[in-house]
Enzyme design. Structure first.
Site, mmCIF file in Angstrom:
data_model
loop_
_atom_site.group_PDB
_atom_site.id
_atom_site.type_symbol
_atom_site.label_atom_id
_atom_site.label_comp_id
_atom_site.label_asym_id
_atom_site.label_seq_id
_atom_site.Cartn_x
_atom_site.Cartn_y
_atom_site.Cartn_z
ATOM 1 N N LEU A 271 -65.660 48.635 -23.880
ATOM 2 C CA LEU A 271 -65.947 48.327 -22.516
ATOM 3 C C LEU A 271 -65.794 46.739 -22.337
ATOM 4 C CD1 LEU A 271 -68.791 50.489 -21.524
ATOM 5 C CD2 LEU A 271 -66.383 50.713 -20.598
ATOM 6 N N GLY A 272 -65.227 46.294 -21.424
ATOM 7 C CA GLY A 272 -65.256 44.727 -21.331
ATOM 8 C C GLY A 272 -63.727 43.937 -21.934
ATOM 9 N N ILE B 135 -59.246 46.172 -38.455
ATOM 10 C CA ILE B 135 -59.937 46.826 -37.419
ATOM 11 C C ILE B 135 -58.979 47.885 -37.234
ATOM 12 C CG2 ILE B 135 -60.975 46.627 -34.972
ATOM 13 C CD1 ILE B 135 -62.153 44.961 -37.283
ATOM 14 N N SER B 136 -59.252 49.169 -37.014
ATOM 15 C CA SER B 136 -58.416 50.332 -36.517
ATOM 16 C C SER B 136 -58.974 50.958 -35.428
ATOM 17 C CB SER B 136 -58.624 51.425 -37.794
ATOM 18 O OG SER B 136 -57.432 52.461 -37.623
ATOM 19 N N ARG C 12 -50.281 59.257 -19.187
ATOM 20 C CA ARG C 12 -49.155 58.375 -19.606
ATOM 21 C C ARG C 12 -48.606 58.627 -21.059
ATOM 22 N NH1 ARG C 12 -52.382 53.146 -18.450
ATOM 23 N NH2 ARG C 12 -53.879 54.167 -20.098
ATOM 24 N N LYS D 85 -57.413 56.469 -32.338
ATOM 25 C CA LYS D 85 -56.175 56.691 -32.117
ATOM 26 C C LYS D 85 -55.333 57.009 -33.389
ATOM 27 C CE LYS D 85 -56.172 54.962 -27.366
ATOM 28 N NZ LYS D 85 -57.547 54.570 -27.463
ATOM 29 N N ASP E 68 -54.282 33.029 -34.212
ATOM 30 C CA ASP E 68 -53.785 33.744 -33.093
ATOM 31 C C ASP E 68 -52.518 33.308 -32.663
ATOM 32 O OD1 ASP E 68 -55.566 35.674 -30.828
ATOM 33 O OD2 ASP E 68 -53.458 34.832 -30.246
ATOM 34 N N ILE F 1 -61.769 41.809 -28.956
ATOM 35 C CA ILE F 1 -62.763 41.949 -30.496
ATOM 36 C C ILE F 1 -62.718 40.724 -31.206
ATOM 37 C CG2 ILE F 1 -62.580 43.423 -32.515
ATOM 38 C CD1 ILE F 1 -63.846 44.991 -30.255
ATOM 39 N N LYS G 214 -52.275 47.120 -28.874
ATOM 40 C CA LYS G 214 -53.103 48.142 -28.645
ATOM 41 C C LYS G 214 -52.806 48.992 -27.378
ATOM 42 C CE LYS G 214 -56.814 45.301 -30.785
ATOM 43 N NZ LYS G 214 -56.293 44.074 -30.806
#
Length: 623
Positions: free
Chosen positions: A450-451, A408-409, A541, A412, A316, A296, A370
């Site tokens: 996706l991705g 960014i949440s 899981r 979940k 990062d 993201i 995540k």
């Protein structure tokens, strides 16, 4: 090129006289021709140069080039006629000659370009056949693959044109299929539109097709599924052209053709961004993205570049991720000023130092752990990274007067059943606690993408490559999905809407059954589910729920001016109380006290139902 055109200009002018006087040019008119051609020739050549007739290559002559020829011819003829009219009042000059001359000049100048393009195309095809013929070097070359194109629109036409222009592409286009009944029986560059898409079975067998190209980049999910199912029904390999989001400046190339992917079936309509509102808070601003090397974070950075930030800070903690995103930006976005920063949001002093130095005006906080099962087994690290990291970067943003902060949440965080969701819910609460400050602190909540590196699609593809089994946790499990570019566009738009304290919800569409996704991927890989490749159910899981939600019951969700974005106002927050609970969490994390961490999270988030590791069900559901 100029010499050829010069000769053609003279020939056109001479032929105009011959036509006007029926092949017998009087002596006086010969004198008029020989006098005026000395001025007309250089003037016309100057006009042609001005209109760029010699900047292109004749072998690639197109409608644009012919339009330039028309402009040059009309301009030069008009100026010549007006000049003779004002100076000589056309006395001694046959008027029709100049009209005929203009028409012939366009035919000659444009015609020579078309002839040369055709000759060169034929020559290339002939040479290619000569050097790659079945008898060259004693080798037998493969026959051309017979291709059926679905979609007789612009994309299909461009694909056909590129196949025709490039003899090295080993394809022969047999026909088009299109549901538009008005196109049936028509031809595109000589190739017929055979009928509607449902006739694909008849056409494939009758004309012995080898492959299918789906050239409908704007098709909806329902249309794509229908087309792909039809292709699968006849057992032919199918390719597709890129969707709108993947194209640049509307250019479609045969190189961009790819296998049909699950993203095609997800089928979102193109997202129209309010570029002005986004540009107002990003253009010429210092923008910091935490977790810039992640799925993201990196896509956010790519999309932010189009708004020309003053400085884009790539923050990062993973060296490899930061290196790769920096190299990508140096190569693909050389005009964007970037600052790669190797750092960790868990360290307050480090963040404070960089905020003081770079003074970011907009912050996107995408750094977080995540992966649900991994975080469930390592809750202490989730406390440090997800909660303390968020608090640190929020406080730094507040301290140094950041204008906008977007956290960014995840879905979940709604009635969390796992540590990852619970820590992200606490992160939302931290962000909402600063709503009364000048900085616009907001959160954006959405589901799976996706991705991404952790996407179930990647796992399934790897399992299919090993011929299975494909592992699904539960036959009833569903998830919301979005593509990475789609989610990032909506995040940027939500950032423009926030006033402070809101939680923005992205419209994720309809939940998708994971087992259906697995079957689709197996079929598109050329296998039969449960026959060639087994689907194995392995159970939920740690921390997984059967169905994710985007809002908690009772949360007041409100529409925004944008169709795919909803908003709910965050609960009122007691920052002192929350900080006290967080400090207790830190002590438990330091002691590696997993049960204590979950118990404390329950105190903070009453709707949190911690996962029972012994019975593999949420503790609240034991009864």
């Amino acid at each position: 090129m100029i010499s050829i055109d010069g000769c053609l200009v003279v020939a056109a002018y001479l032929l105009a006289f011959l036509l006007r006087f029926e092949g017998q040019i009087p002596q006086q008119e010969w004198k008029s021709f020989s006098t005026t051609i000395l001025y007309i020739l250089p003037f016309k050549m100057f006009v042609f140069i001005y209109f760029g007739l010699y900047r292109g290559m004749w072998r690639y002559t197109s409608l644009v080039d012919l339009l330039n020829v028309l402009k040059g011819t009309l301009t030069s003829s008009a100026v010549i006629i007006l000049t003779i009219l004002f100076i000589y009042r056309f006395q001694g000059f046959p008027r029709s000659v100049f009209i005929i001359d203009g028409f012939l000049t366009f035919i000659f100048i444009g015609g020579i370009r078309i002839v040369i393009r055709l000759l060169l195309s034929e020559k290339e095809s002939g040479l290619y056949f000569l050097f790659h013929s079945p008898f060259s070097k004693g080798k037998i070359t493969k026959p051309k693959k017979r291709l059926l194109i679905i979609g007789a629109g612009d994309a299909g036409e461009k694909m056909l044109r590129e196949i025709h222009d490039n003899p090295r592409l080993n394809y022969e286009v047999v026909g088009f299929l299109d549901d538009d009944s008005n196109k049936k029986g028509m031809r595109i560059h000589g190739v017929p539109v055979l009928g509607p898409i449902p006739r694909i079975h008849d056409m494939a067998y009758r004309d012995e097709m080898d492959e299918i190209l789906i050239a409908t980049p704007s098709a909806s999910a329902k249309q794509m599924r229908r087309i792909i199912e039809a292709c699968e029904g006849i057992g032919l390999k199918s390719h597709t052209t890129p969707g709108i989001g993947e194209l640049i400046d509307g250019k479609v190339s045969f190189k961009t053709i790819r296998e049909v992917s699950f993203e095609d079936l997800l089928g979102r309509d193109p997202i129209d961004l309010d570029m002005k509102s986004i540009g107002d808070y990003l253009t010429d601003k210092v923008v910091l993205v935490s977790g810039a090397g992640g799925s993201i974070g990196s896509e956010l950075c790519r999309q932010i570049t189009q708004f020309q930030p003053k400085n884009l800070i790539l923050f990062d903690k993973t060296e490899n991720s930061l290196f790769h995103i920096e190299m990508e930006f140096r190569h693909h976005f050389p005009k964007t000023f970037i600052t790669p920063v190797l750092g960790d949001v868990k360290f307050t002093s480090y963040l404070t130092k960089h905020f003081a130095h770079y003074r970011p005006q907009v912050v996107f906080h995408a750094a977080a752990y995540k992966h649900v099962p991994v975080v469930e087994l390592n809750p202490s690290e989730a406390i440090y990274n997800n909660i303390i990291g968020t608090r640190n970067i929020v406080e730094a943003s507040h301290q140094f007067g950041v204008e906008r902060f977007i956290m960014i949440s995840t879905d979940k965080a709604v009635r969390p059943a796992n540590v990852m969701g619970a820590t992200k819910r606490v992160s939302e609460m931290i962000t909402s606690c600063y709503a009364s400050n000048p900085t616009h602190f907001v959160s954006v909540r959405f589901g799976n993408v996706l991705g991404s590196e952790g996407s179930v699609v990647h796992l399934f593809k790897k399992q299919i490559e090993r011929f299975g089994p494909v592992t699904v946790t539960d036959p009833e499990i569903t998830r919301y999905f979005m593509t990475i570019p789609e989610s990032c566009k909506l995040i940027l738009q939500a950032g423009a809407l926030g006033e402070g304290g809101e939680i923005f919800i992205l419209d994720m569409g309809t939940p998708i059954k994971i087992v259906d996704m697995a079957r689709d991927l197996i079929r598109r890989s050329g296998f039969k589910p449960d026959v060639d490749i087994e689907i194995k159910f392995i159970g939920l899981r740690p921390g997984e729920k059967l169905h994710e939600e985007l809002i908690t019951e009772g949360e007041g969700i409100v529409r925004t001016p944008y169709e795919k974005i909803f908003v709910l106002k965050g609960d009122t927050c007691d920052l002192n109380w929350l900080n006290g609970k967080i400090e207790e969490l830190v002590k438990l994390a330091y002691d590696q006290n997993a049960p204590g961490i979950k118990s404390k999270l329950e105190e903070i988030i009453p709707e949190y139902q911690p996962f029972d590791m012994d019975h593999s069900i949420p503790a609240g559901d034991k009864k």
